[in-house]
Design a protein around this motif. Structure first.
Motif, PDB file in Angstrom:
ATOM      1  N   PRO C 180       0.821  -1.213   0.000  1.00 47.19           N
ATOM      2  CA  PRO C 180       0.000   0.000   0.000  1.00 47.19           C
ATOM      3  C   PRO C 180       0.857   1.267   0.000  1.00 47.19           C
ATOM      4  O   PRO C 180       1.818   1.370   0.771  1.00 47.19           O
ATOM      5  N   GLY C 181       0.526   2.188  -0.853  1.00 47.96           N
ATOM      6  CA  GLY C 181       1.201   3.479  -0.869  1.00 47.96           C
ATOM      7  C   GLY C 181       2.573   3.487  -1.498  1.00 47.96           C
ATOM      8  O   GLY C 181       3.230   4.528  -1.536  1.00 47.96           O
ATOM      9  N   VAL C 182       3.047   2.346  -2.009  1.00 55.94           N
ATOM     10  CA  VAL C 182       4.360   2.326  -2.661  1.00 55.94           C
ATOM     11  C   VAL C 182       4.356   3.298  -3.838  1.00 55.94           C
ATOM     12  O   VAL C 182       3.332   3.457  -4.513  1.00 55.94           O
ATOM     13  N   ARG C 183       5.502   3.957  -4.048  1.00 55.15           N
ATOM     14  CA  ARG C 183       5.644   4.831  -5.219  1.00 55.15           C
ATOM     15  C   ARG C 183       6.876   4.385  -6.002  1.00 55.15           C
ATOM     16  O   ARG C 183       8.001   4.440  -5.491  1.00 55.15           O
ATOM     17  N   ILE C 184       6.646   3.975  -7.230  1.00 57.56           N
ATOM     18  CA  ILE C 184       7.725   3.472  -8.075  1.00 57.56           C
ATOM     19  C   ILE C 184       7.890   4.423  -9.241  1.00 57.56           C
ATOM     20  O   ILE C 184       6.912   4.770  -9.909  1.00 57.56           O
ATOM     21  N   GLY C 185       9.137   4.850  -9.466  1.00 59.09           N
ATOM     22  CA  GLY C 185       9.409   5.873 -10.477  1.00 59.09           C
ATOM     23  C   GLY C 185       9.267   5.375 -11.900  1.00 59.09           C
ATOM     24  O   GLY C 185       8.824   4.246 -12.155  1.00 59.09           O
ATOM     25  N   ASN C 186       9.704   6.213 -12.837  1.00 65.46           N
ATOM     26  CA  ASN C 186       9.646   5.888 -14.264  1.00 65.46           C
ATOM     27  C   ASN C 186      10.772   4.930 -14.643  1.00 65.46           C
ATOM     28  O   ASN C 186      11.806   4.858 -13.975  1.00 65.46           O
ATOM     29  N   HIS C 187      10.597   4.220 -15.753  1.00 66.67           N
ATOM     30  CA  HIS C 187      11.661   3.391 -16.341  1.00 66.67           C
ATOM     31  C   HIS C 187      12.297   2.453 -15.315  1.00 66.67           C
ATOM     32  O   HIS C 187      13.511   2.257 -15.297  1.00 66.67           O
ATOM     33  N   SER C 188      11.484   1.867 -14.441  1.00 61.84           N
ATOM     34  CA  SER C 188      11.996   0.964 -13.416  1.00 61.84           C
ATOM     35  C   SER C 188      11.469  -0.440 -13.632  1.00 61.84           C
ATOM     36  O   SER C 188      10.675  -0.695 -14.548  1.00 61.84           O
ATOM     37  N   MET C 189      11.931  -1.384 -12.785  1.00 60.28           N
ATOM     38  CA  MET C 189      11.463  -2.760 -12.850  1.00 60.28           C
ATOM     39  C   MET C 189      11.380  -3.329 -11.443  1.00 60.28           C
ATOM     40  O   MET C 189      12.325  -3.198 -10.661  1.00 60.28           O
ATOM     41  N   VAL C 190      10.257  -3.974 -11.134  1.00 59.64           N
ATOM     42  CA  VAL C 190      10.140  -4.753  -9.895  1.00 59.64           C
ATOM     43  C   VAL C 190      10.266  -6.220 -10.292  1.00 59.64           C
ATOM     44  O   VAL C 190       9.471  -6.725 -11.098  1.00 59.64           O
ATOM     45  N   ALA C 191      11.274  -6.913  -9.756  1.00 61.25           N
ATOM     46  CA  ALA C 191      11.580  -8.280 -10.176  1.00 61.25           C
ATOM     47  C   ALA C 191      10.494  -9.255  -9.709  1.00 61.25           C
ATOM     48  O   ALA C 191       9.720  -8.974  -8.793  1.00 61.25           O
ATOM     49  N   ALA C 192      10.501 -10.434 -10.320  1.00 62.45           N
ATOM     50  CA  ALA C 192       9.516 -11.470 -10.019  1.00 62.45           C
ATOM     51  C   ALA C 192       9.511 -11.792  -8.531  1.00 62.45           C
ATOM     52  O   ALA C 192      10.559 -11.889  -7.894  1.00 62.45           O
ATOM     53  N   ASN C 193       8.302 -11.961  -7.999  1.00 60.42           N
ATOM     54  CA  ASN C 193       8.094 -12.436  -6.629  1.00 60.42           C
ATOM     55  C   ASN C 193       8.572 -11.465  -5.557  1.00 60.42           C
ATOM     56  O   ASN C 193       8.655 -11.831  -4.387  1.00 60.42           O
ATOM     57  N   SER C 194       8.859 -10.231  -5.918  1.00 55.62           N
ATOM     58  CA  SER C 194       9.281  -9.245  -4.922  1.00 55.62           C
ATOM     59  C   SER C 194       8.067  -8.681  -4.176  1.00 55.62           C
ATOM     60  O   SER C 194       6.940  -8.761  -4.658  1.00 55.62           O
ATOM     61  N   VAL C 195       8.346  -8.131  -2.988  1.00 56.95           N
ATOM     62  CA  VAL C 195       7.302  -7.484  -2.188  1.00 56.95           C
ATOM     63  C   VAL C 195       7.802  -6.063  -1.923  1.00 56.95           C
ATOM     64  O   VAL C 195       8.719  -5.852  -1.121  1.00 56.95           O
ATOM     65  N   ALA C 196       7.227  -5.090  -2.612  1.00 55.16           N
ATOM     66  CA  ALA C 196       7.811  -3.746  -2.657  1.00 55.16           C
ATOM     67  C   ALA C 196       6.958  -2.710  -1.949  1.00 55.16           C
ATOM     68  O   ALA C 196       5.794  -2.517  -2.300  1.00 55.16           O
ATOM     69  N   GLY C 197       7.565  -2.044  -0.959  1.00 52.75           N
ATOM     70  CA  GLY C 197       6.929  -0.929  -0.279  1.00 52.75           C
ATOM     71  C   GLY C 197       7.884   0.247  -0.221  1.00 52.75           C
ATOM     72  O   GLY C 197       9.098   0.067  -0.361  1.00 52.75           O
ATOM     73  N   GLY C 198       7.370   1.450  -0.011  1.00 49.04           N
ATOM     74  CA  GLY C 198       8.233   2.624   0.105  1.00 49.04           C
ATOM     75  C   GLY C 198       8.240   3.447  -1.163  1.00 49.04           C
ATOM     76  O   GLY C 198       7.303   3.406  -1.948  1.00 49.04           O
ATOM     77  N   THR C 199       9.355   4.191  -1.352  1.00 43.66           N
ATOM     78  CA  THR C 199       9.455   5.085  -2.508  1.00 43.66           C
ATOM     79  C   THR C 199      10.719   4.746  -3.286  1.00 43.66           C
ATOM     80  O   THR C 199      11.789   4.581  -2.702  1.00 43.66           O
TER      81      THR C 199
END
Lengths: 257, 257, 257
Positions: C180-199
């Protein structure tokens, strides 16, 4: 353009309660009992016959029961032999296989797949894409989030199936996998993407692969919570819960009387 | 209330075998060939046209083939160009895209999504919510559990698609992700929630992210197994397998003759 | 056997554009506006009424809008109040809940579930089984792979819902969970099976649970890429993109003019 009774097929052996609305293209098979004030939307199948229906000339459909005041959304399939108590609420394209027992006020999100031979308590709230294996069991007020799996075969493939048990008020977060035979206590949480096996006491925050207890859930200063405690959650969330408007303590007191 | 032939649409260019039953609201497009003793339940679409159908006035549907003695459950969609051999068994709302080849006795669980241009061996058993990317290939007796993905693009998005290969008798457990081009040998297992890339020998127990070999699967004292060895599993599981009743060794011997 | 107008139900209060094709068994509710050259395949529901429809005699369906040149595949459900711009392309059995706003040229794979109150940019491409929670927001050219979840409740259950934000050109790979509330910038990648929070800043390669930045995506010698750099991907992939045929730099220059 409310309900048009277009192209609906209802078995003469089904019992339909008072004030029931049935959507277009829906099929209701033999020996289905629908309570009062139920809404079944379009393209649904209720009382879907078991496998032997296709082969056995003498097949008789087991009784399927849908409780009063339920809302079943479109494209949902509920198999024969299932008994789903009052105030059921489904999303779209839910599948409930045979001999699933569910308590009152359960809610199954879109694409949820309950594999049958399962026993669910009252006020279970499953989000979209939940997969519940056979022999699973839950208490009351269990919330399950998307892509969670309740597995049941620890040496696949085998015939030794043991389902998970999840206690009252427990939250199983997104993508968690419950291993066969796991027992999770009351008022606990399994964190996102965890793989949980074994036995866990009440009030556990469970995380990781393999999942371990990080501490008591009620003591955790959780992510984004600004230091406030949120658990036990019934003190802070009441939408659709029986303590809505009166508070959890008051409701608990009423229950004990 | 068996099959009612209600509102079925079958192309005059389809070939339907002997003793075929077709459920209400099902649509069968041009150039579909259905074998004998096949059951297709309600709300299915067989021979779903490819994308160009919508735009190309001269579009001709490629041949779709469903083998003898298959059971296709409701709301399933099988695209044109797919050839699925005898004794196919699908759950509900399965999607099989174009040019999928499957051997005999394959089983696809509810909500399984096969993206097309895939080649599957005999006796593949996919549970619910399996997602098979294009260019994937499997041997025989491959079991795949819920929320497994066969991916095919290692630098997404790109046009360089390489599917996974999974060998005979191998088990891909719940939530595992097979990376593009991974090769997994025979009689192996990828553990739940693993992310597997590279090349793995026969008889490997593969686990983690990135997944590594924990040891020989046949030597593992697995969780909940009470010290007994379960693998190779064909010695301990035979439901629906061709060695049912005669034993795996006897069946193997017959195969060699 | 093209479109047969079999058993279609269209509200007299719907507006249908020029050259629109509608498949068998499809239902179009009140106040739906369909643009020109749209194809809606069989068994779809467009303008599905909100919950109060079932209870409120005075219910009025909010306006639903489907832009020109869209293709909606079979068994898809789009709720009332959603506005999906031109060149929409859906797979089968997609669910788009109420008040979803999507830009032009979006593509939603089979079984994708968008929970409503969501704002998507142009050229979003979602694969099968994507689950987008309420209050999510994306930029343009965002690609999302199977079994990804955009979550929105950091202390479940609660009423404090904050959706993720994903920037332009970013790739969210298979099975990743956005907290919830994660902010991911432009031209990025979140890899398989990751759990991403934050900025996360632009040009980040994000991996793990909890997900961390491994480095700049543009600098990564990625798996299977033979040392070549693939990112920013618009220089190496153009199928269906507005720079197809002219190149990304040329298109960017035209955009600035």
């Amino acid at each position: 353009m409310k309900f048009n009774k277009e192209n609906i097929r209802i078995s003469p052996n089904a019992q339909i309660g008072k004030n029931v609305k049935i959507g277009d293209h829906t099929i209701i098979y033999d020996n289905v009992i629908i309570g009062d004030n139920v809404i079944i939307a379009n393209h649904c199948v209720i009382g879907e016959p078991l496998h032997s229906y296709y082969w056995d000339e003498k097949y008789e459909n087991p009784v399927t029961y849908i409780g009063n005041n339920s809302l079943i959304r479109s494209h949902t399939i509920i198999y024969a032999g299932s008994k789903l108590a009052a105030h059921l609420n489904t999303g779209h394209r839910v599948t409930v296989r045979e001999y699933t027992i569910a308590g009152e006020h359960c809610s199954f999100g879109s694409y949820t797949d309950i594999q049958g031979y399962v026993k669910l308590g009252n006020y279970n709230r499953f989000h979209s894409f939940v997969n519940i294996g056979q022999n699973s069991e839950t208490g009351d007020f269990v919330f399950v989030y998307p892509f969670v799996v309740f597995t049941n075969d620890s040496t696949p493939p085998s015939e030794d199936l043991k389902g998970p048990y999840v206690g009252n008020y427990t939250q199983i977060l997104t993508g968690a996998i419950l291993l066969p035979g796991v027992r999770i206590g009351n008022h606990s949480m399994v964190a996102a993407n965890s793989v949980a096996g074994g036995t866990f006491e009440d009030d556990s925050l469970i995380q990781g692969n393999p999942a371990k207890v990080l501490g008591k859930l009620s003591k955790m200063p959780l992510f984004n919570s600004k230091g406030k405690r949120h658990y036990p959650w019934p003190y802070h969330f009441d939408r659709g819960m029986p303590w809505q408007g009166i508070g959890y303590d008051e409701w608990l007191k009423n229950q004990e009387e």
